[in-house]
Design a protein around this motif. Structure first.
Motif, PDB file in Angstrom:
ATOM      1  N   ILE A  36       1.119  -1.183  -0.200  1.00 20.49           N
ATOM      2  CA  ILE A  36      -0.018  -0.104   0.061  1.00 20.49           C
ATOM      3  C   ILE A  36       0.903   1.549   0.767  1.00 20.49           C
ATOM      4  O   ILE A  36       0.867   1.995  -0.771  1.00 20.49           O
ATOM      5  N   ILE A  93       1.880   1.989  -3.409  1.00 17.22           N
ATOM      6  CA  ILE A  93       0.786   2.199  -4.582  1.00 17.22           C
ATOM      7  C   ILE A  93       1.067   3.766  -4.367  1.00 17.22           C
ATOM      8  O   ILE A  93       1.286   3.761  -4.971  1.00 17.22           O
ATOM      9  N   VAL A 142      -1.352   0.879 -11.163  1.00 17.91           N
ATOM     10  CA  VAL A 142      -2.792   0.881  -9.454  1.00 17.91           C
ATOM     11  C   VAL A 142      -2.429  -0.586 -10.820  1.00 17.91           C
ATOM     12  O   VAL A 142      -3.073  -1.394  -9.659  1.00 17.91           O
ATOM     13  N   CYS A 143      -3.831  -0.353 -11.514  1.00 16.46           N
ATOM     14  CA  CYS A 143      -3.506  -2.080 -11.837  1.00 16.46           C
ATOM     15  C   CYS A 143      -2.733  -3.267 -12.224  1.00 16.46           C
ATOM     16  O   CYS A 143      -3.059  -4.319 -11.677  1.00 16.46           O
ATOM     17  N   TYR A 167       0.147  -3.294 -10.152  1.00 19.03           N
ATOM     18  CA  TYR A 167       0.003  -3.649  -8.035  1.00 19.03           C
ATOM     19  C   TYR A 167      -1.566  -4.494  -8.299  1.00 19.03           C
ATOM     20  O   TYR A 167      -1.825  -5.351  -7.496  1.00 19.03           O
ATOM     21  N   LEU A 168      -2.322  -3.742  -8.064  1.00 17.68           N
ATOM     22  CA  LEU A 168      -4.037  -4.764  -8.052  1.00 17.68           C
ATOM     23  C   LEU A 168      -3.760  -6.130  -8.511  1.00 17.68           C
ATOM     24  O   LEU A 168      -4.139  -6.783  -7.331  1.00 17.68           O
ATOM     25  N   PHE A 169      -3.546  -6.426 -10.335  1.00 17.80           N
ATOM     26  CA  PHE A 169      -3.979  -7.600 -10.359  1.00 17.80           C
ATOM     27  C   PHE A 169      -3.188  -8.358 -10.449  1.00 17.80           C
ATOM     28  O   PHE A 169      -2.650  -9.746 -10.844  1.00 17.80           O
ATOM     29  N   GLN A 204      -0.182  -8.033  -5.552  1.00 15.65           N
ATOM     30  CA  GLN A 204      -1.743  -7.832  -4.413  1.00 15.65           C
ATOM     31  C   GLN A 204      -1.772  -9.429  -4.483  1.00 15.65           C
ATOM     32  O   GLN A 204      -1.604 -10.282  -3.135  1.00 15.65           O
ATOM     33  N   THR A 205      -2.357  -9.719  -5.314  1.00 15.62           N
ATOM     34  CA  THR A 205      -2.446 -10.945  -5.429  1.00 15.62           C
ATOM     35  C   THR A 205      -1.761 -11.883  -5.103  1.00 15.62           C
ATOM     36  O   THR A 205      -1.383 -12.958  -4.827  1.00 15.62           O
TER      37      THR A 205
END
Length: 314
Positions: A229, A232, A298-299, A301-303, A306-307
């Motif tokens: 977090i 990002i 951001v995408c 990181y999220l996909f 973070q996964t």
């Protein structure tokens, strides 16, 4: 039969919860007015240009100009490269220092820990104008206190006008920004460290794992989501940066555009500066590219990150 009807009615009631809409409506309305509509307007503005005094739809023509015209592309890639370096310094200097400070200040029995946390966090609430002006005074080769302080310890030969040299100006500003905002990752990581169950720490101590080994083997894996977090937030914040550069170096981001980042490039293009006329359409194009860069990061990181962190954690 009565039991089945009760379960069905319960499922129906769970599907429709009007109070959720009531609570979400103000936030959604404000976010739409402040963020969504301006974003749509910016993207729409980037698809038009002024041709022979009239607004004309050009599609992706402005983007082709930004990347294909040597005059525009040179300035854009210079700003993007500077912005990337500005971000990397924060990632490689600010965040590790923030993690180290959080680890030190979360140690049980640390004296004056709250005072240290306050002193480190205070710069984050200061205005960019105050921070920029203060550091310009400190680093000034004419009336700054930095030469005097270095001379007092016999290191005056190391001083140089760092904000006035192309090779060092951007790095100096990035380190000033690190000084101002290191308190944010420190506090986020500090909160994550405090949330670690005491049972795990006690079990590690019983196994003889203490000190740095305990942090590396036990605490660090548990706070990886918080580190993600912080990373990002650092990415988004630095690719939206503008204030500190503008306050200290002006809209031209001197010397010789050595500190020019996407924010200052956007400002000059959209509003104009000195002899340069403003071009809202090209400015909107630059803003759209900035949005796509941030959205892509951001995408990713999220996909991606973070996964993997969730899989590692569970």
């Amino acid at each position: 039969m009565c039991g089945r009807r009760a379960r069905r009615s319960g499922r129906v009631r769970r599907r429709f919860r009007p109070h959720i809409l009531v609570f979400l409506a103000p936030a959604v309305l404000i976010y739409t007015l402040v963020m969504i509509l301006p974003l749509i307007g910016t993207l729409n503005l980037s698809l038009f240009n002024r041709v022979e005094g009239a607004e004309s739809f050009v599609g992706l023509g402005n983007f082709r100009t930004l990347f294909g015209d040597p005059r525009w592309s040179a300035s854009f890639w210079n700003a993007l490269g500077n912005n990337t370096w500005f971000f990397l310094i924060h990632m490689l200097v600010q965040n590790p220092i923030g993690i180290a400070l959080a680890a030190l200040l979360s140690t049980p029995g640390r004296r004056f820990a709250s005072a240290y946390r306050t002193a480190i966090f205070v710069p984050t609430i200061l205005s960019f104008v105050i921070v920029g002006f203060a550091w310009k005074l400190i680093l000034s080769p004419i009336w700054g206190i930095a030469p005097t302080m270095l001379a007092s310890v016999g290191l005056k030969s190391l001083f140089a006008p760092w904000l006035g040299q192309e090779a060092s100006a951007l790095t100096t500003l990035a380190l000033i920004s690190v000084w101002q905002f290191v308190g944010i990752p420190m506090m986020l990581i500090y909160a994550a460290l405090l949330s670690i169950p005491e049972e795990l720490i006690e079990a590690a101590e019983l196994d003889g794992i203490t000190g740095f080994a305990q942090f590396r083997k036990i605490k660090l894996p548990l706070i990886l989501p918080a580190v993600g977090i912080v990373s990002i937030l650092t990415f988004v914040g630095n690719f939206n940066a503008f204030d500190l550069i503008y306050v200290t170096q002006g809209a031209l981001a001197g010397p010789n555009f050595a500190t020019d980042i996407l924010g200052t490039f956007l400002y000059r293009t959209f509003f104009g500066f000195q002899l340069q006329l403003g071009d809202p359409h090209m400015g909107a194009t630059i803003a759209s590219v900035m949005f796509l860069i941030i959205l892509g990061g951001v995408c990713l990181y999220l996909f991606g990150v973070q996964t993997r962190l969730r899989r590692y954690q569970f």
